[in-house]
Enzyme design. Structure first.
Site, PDB file in Angstrom:
ATOM      1  CE  LYS A 165       1.886  -0.220  -1.652  1.00 45.02           C
ATOM      2  NZ  LYS A 165       2.876   0.001  -0.599  1.00 45.02           N
ATOM      3  CD  GLN A 191       2.881   2.581   2.193  1.00 44.64           C
ATOM      4  OE1 GLN A 191       2.173   1.713   1.665  1.00 44.64           O
ATOM      5  NE2 GLN A 191       3.991   3.025   1.622  1.00 44.64           N
ATOM      6  CG  ASP A 226       5.278  -4.896   1.163  1.00 42.42           C
ATOM      7  OD1 ASP A 226       5.375  -4.893  -0.074  1.00 42.42           O
ATOM      8  OD2 ASP A 226       5.483  -3.876   1.855  1.00 42.42           O
TER       9      ASP A 226
END
Ligand code: NAP
Length: 284
Positions: A55, A99, A122
């Site tokens: 990322k 994450q 996200d």
């Protein structure tokens, strides 16, 4: 019939080129500022570390910055929440990625929901999910949003179609189903307690495999001419759907690898660019 290849790698590469231009334009008009994605990695799981690195690399490819925050596996939920809240208040941060998964002792839902909806690039917060489901503006959850973008790129119509989503996780199956509903598909959600799974799948115009088991969904459950989206990725380069025989029978399918995977990171980056544009334009 040869299935149209829904080539996520190709679409991601195309979008990266346009995102680089947007980041450059933003830098020029804001006196050197760029969107910044903060990535939070808790613990030292090697797969998670690799995803976070990928990322960060994707940010750099489009000229953006990332801020890597690495926290020990022993961190307590409250301390993690405090770190996230600091990022919420940091005007130089435009997107926050926590994450998944975090170590088991941490309340992951509380941590996700600590992320300000404006920086939830996200698409993991309950608020963002609720807003998206109601057709209000919110950043979509990255994997299903990436799938929607891929289908749109290839002009795959969803309105009036029967979409069957196999899997109901908060980061994939559930938001996928709501996005397809928003696009006027008739949606069936299947999960581990579903009875007669093959029968549900047999009536799908669009099938999304998000099960997490290699080639669990068999090709002969799927009707000729269906659109086949495989979110899975397992060692040996197979997904959640038995794709081989479908190359000659499906209307379109996502290859594994190179279908859904590249669209996930690409969507995260695209939504960070959007967030950066909004924040910088409004003087934050
Ligand atoms: P997950 O959290 O493990 O969820 C799996 C879902 O599959 C659950 O809803 C589960 O049902 C359902 N399921 C399990 N066994 C089943 C069965 N026998 N019949 C029907 N449904 C069944 O997985 P996830 O995070 O959503 O990921 C799903 C897949 O997508 C995985 O292969 C993962 O690697 C992949 N993935 C890819 C990306 C990407 O960027 N490409 C991102 C995320 C995930 P219950 O709810 O009833 O347990």
């Amino acid at each position: 019939m040869t299935a149209i290849l829904l080539d996520g790698k190709h679409v991601a590469t195309l979008t990266e080129a346009s995102m680089s231009e947007r980041v450059n334009a933003l830098r020029e008009r804001s006196g050197g500022r760029t969107p910044v994605l903060a990535t939070i990695l808790v613990g030292d799981d090697p797969a998670s570390a690799t995803y976070v690195k990928m990322k960060g690399n994707a940010c750099r490819r489009v000229g953006m910055e990332s801020m890597a925050i690495e926290l020990p596996a022993s961190i307590k939920t409250n301390d993690l929440l405090r770190q996230i809240d600091e990022l919420n208040h940091n005007p130089d941060v435009h997107g926050i990625l926590l994450q998944h998964p975090v170590p088991a002792h941490i309340d992951e839902r509380a941590a996700f929901d600590m992320i300000s909806v404006d920086k939830d690039v996200d698409g993991v917060t309950c608020l963002g999910f609720g807003r998206m489901s109601m057709g209000e503006s919110a950043y979509g959850c990255a994997t299903p949003q990436g799938i929607m973008r891929l289908l749109e790129h290839y002009d795959i119509a969803l309105s009036g179609k029967h979409a069957v989503v196999v899997g109901r996780s908060p980061i994939l199956g559930k938001p996928m189903a709501m996005m397809m509903l928003q696009a006027n598909a008739t949606v069936t959600i299947c999960h581990s307690r579903t009875q007669d799974l093959a029968q549900h799948i047999a009536s799908a115009d669009v099938i999304v495999g998000a099960v997490g088991r290699p080639e669990f969904i068999k090709a002969d459950w799927i009707k000729d001419g269906a659109v086949v989206v495989d979110a899975g990725y397992h060692p040996g380069g197979v997904g959640d759907i038995e794709l081989g025989p479908l190359q000659a029978r499906a209307h379109a399918l996502t290859p594994v690898p190179g279908g859904v995977g590249p669209m996930t990171i690409n969507t995260l980056i695209q939504q960070t660019v959007q967030s950066g544009e909004k924040a910088i334009a409004s003087g934050h």
